[in-house]
Write a protein that holds these residues in place. Structure first.
Motif, mmCIF file in Angstrom:
data_model
loop_
_atom_site.group_PDB
_atom_site.id
_atom_site.type_symbol
_atom_site.label_atom_id
_atom_site.label_comp_id
_atom_site.label_asym_id
_atom_site.label_seq_id
_atom_site.Cartn_x
_atom_site.Cartn_y
_atom_site.Cartn_z
ATOM 1 N N PHE A 1 0.753 -1.330 0.005
ATOM 2 C CA PHE A 1 -0.030 0.123 -0.051
ATOM 3 C C PHE A 1 0.961 1.153 -0.084
ATOM 4 O O PHE A 1 0.556 2.448 -0.297
ATOM 5 N N ALA A 2 2.062 1.225 0.542
ATOM 6 C CA ALA A 2 3.118 2.258 0.672
ATOM 7 C C ALA A 2 3.767 2.339 -0.967
ATOM 8 O O ALA A 2 4.669 3.322 -0.984
ATOM 9 N N LEU B 1 8.481 -3.746 -11.240
ATOM 10 C CA LEU B 1 7.997 -4.626 -11.976
ATOM 11 C C LEU B 1 6.113 -4.424 -11.544
ATOM 12 O O LEU B 1 6.033 -3.949 -10.454
ATOM 13 N N GLN B 2 5.395 -4.963 -12.473
ATOM 14 C CA GLN B 2 3.896 -4.896 -12.241
ATOM 15 C C GLN B 2 3.528 -5.531 -10.909
ATOM 16 O O GLN B 2 3.847 -6.587 -10.745
ATOM 17 N N THR B 3 2.847 -4.864 -9.978
ATOM 18 C CA THR B 3 2.361 -5.384 -8.817
ATOM 19 C C THR B 3 0.982 -5.252 -8.586
ATOM 20 O O THR B 3 0.513 -4.348 -8.970
ATOM 21 N N TYR B 4 0.122 -6.039 -7.896
ATOM 22 C CA TYR B 4 -1.220 -5.553 -7.370
ATOM 23 C C TYR B 4 -1.269 -5.844 -5.989
ATOM 24 O O TYR B 4 -0.674 -6.385 -5.137
ATOM 25 N N LEU B 5 -2.040 -4.633 -5.524
ATOM 26 C CA LEU B 5 -2.520 -4.616 -3.891
ATOM 27 C C LEU B 5 -3.400 -5.748 -3.422
ATOM 28 O O LEU B 5 -4.411 -5.947 -3.945
ATOM 29 N N HIS B 6 -2.831 -6.425 -2.458
ATOM 30 C CA HIS B 6 -3.642 -7.660 -1.942
ATOM 31 C C HIS B 6 -3.701 -7.238 -0.236
ATOM 32 O O HIS B 6 -2.580 -7.022 0.241
ATOM 33 N N SER B 7 -4.854 -7.589 0.296
ATOM 34 C CA SER B 7 -4.731 -7.349 1.783
ATOM 35 C C SER B 7 -4.576 -8.775 2.333
ATOM 36 O O SER B 7 -4.680 -9.872 1.633
ATOM 37 N N THR B 8 -4.214 -8.965 3.578
ATOM 38 C CA THR B 8 -4.003 -10.135 4.150
ATOM 39 C C THR B 8 -5.414 -10.988 4.329
ATOM 40 O O THR B 8 -5.324 -12.071 3.901
ATOM 41 N N ALA B 9 -6.470 -10.261 4.320
ATOM 42 C CA ALA B 9 -7.729 -10.865 4.348
ATOM 43 C C ALA B 9 -8.100 -11.555 2.909
ATOM 44 O O ALA B 9 -8.630 -12.706 2.905
ATOM 45 N N GLU B 10 -7.596 -10.856 1.761
ATOM 46 C CA GLU B 10 -8.006 -11.612 0.553
ATOM 47 C C GLU B 10 -7.156 -12.742 0.532
ATOM 48 O O GLU B 10 -7.544 -13.825 -0.168
ATOM 49 N N PHE B 11 -5.922 -12.943 1.050
ATOM 50 C CA PHE B 11 -5.126 -14.119 0.733
ATOM 51 C C PHE B 11 -5.802 -15.369 1.682
ATOM 52 O O PHE B 11 -6.014 -16.379 1.345
ATOM 53 N N VAL B 12 -6.154 -14.848 3.203
ATOM 54 C CA VAL B 12 -6.704 -15.877 3.781
ATOM 55 C C VAL B 12 -8.222 -16.376 3.406
ATOM 56 O O VAL B 12 -8.401 -17.504 3.337
ATOM 57 N N ASN B 13 -8.881 -15.471 3.135
ATOM 58 C CA ASN B 13 -10.363 -15.571 2.430
ATOM 59 C C ASN B 13 -10.257 -16.605 1.165
ATOM 60 O O ASN B 13 -11.070 -17.509 1.098
#
Length: 194
Positions: free
Chosen positions: A149-150, A165-177
């Motif tokens: 996010f930073a 490199l191209q990156t995408y923002l993912h939250s911890t909740a997204e990985f876990v869920n």
């Protein structure tokens, strides 16, 4: 050019000096893998995004039966050079596509510093659950969302210039869920800092 092809080309370019530069995130990840509570002898391991084989070499030396996947031929070439005739297998594969393995084939699937490059992680989580045997273990080590996010992410500079490199923002909740939806369960969650 698609985003995944752009990422692949960047890692091909980076592979020439990836192991030579100061990279505290990569090194922290290596320390994380070595500190896992896991006996590796005769354990079948699928390493997603094996890169130049730094973790692969450790796993094989500890007795794992390893197959490493990476989409970058440059990175795979370095991994194959590093591991030589150890019996480890390496395969070029885009992990956004179904994994080319039978259901229940692996006891451990390891995925380190890769998912920042994947826009939708849910299909991969489903594939990980499919190729794991009953009682198998999925070990995921990824950039902390606060770093992402930073605006932090994979980047390098070489004689041709700087590459982010191209990156995408993912939250911890997204990985876990996404993992839970695929039938995985969370056994442990940790946060580490370099």
């Amino acid at each position: 050019m698609t985003a995944i092809e752009s990422i692949r080309r960047a890692y091909d370019r980076w592979s020439d000096h990836y192991d030579d530069e100061h990279n505290p995130t990569r090194d922290l990840d290596g320390a994380f893998v070595r500190a896992l509570d896991q006996q590796w002898r005769n354990v079948s391991v699928l390493e997603l995004g094996c890169g130049t084989g730094k973790n692969s070499a450790y796993l094989v030396s500890a007795g794992a039966r390893l197959i490493g996947l990476d989409y970058s031929l440059g990175m795979l070439s370095k991994a194959q050079q590093r591991l030589g005739q150890t019996g480890a297998g390496f395969l070029r594969h885009d992990i956004c596509r179904p994994l080319p393995f039978a259901a229940g084939q692996f006891q451990v699937v390891l995925c380190n510093l890769v998912l920042e490059h994947i826009q939708n992680v849910a299909p991969l989580m489903g594939e990980v659950a499919r190729v794991l045997c009953v009682g198998g273990r999925f070990v995921l080590s990824e950039y902390h969302p606060y770093r992402s996010f930073a605006g932090k992410g994979a980047n390098f500079t070489d004689g041709e210039g700087s590459v982010r490199l191209q990156t995408y923002l993912h939250s911890t909740a997204e990985f876990v869920n996404a993992g839970i939806a695929a039938g995985l369960r969370v056994c442990r969650l940790g946060e580490h800092s370099d």
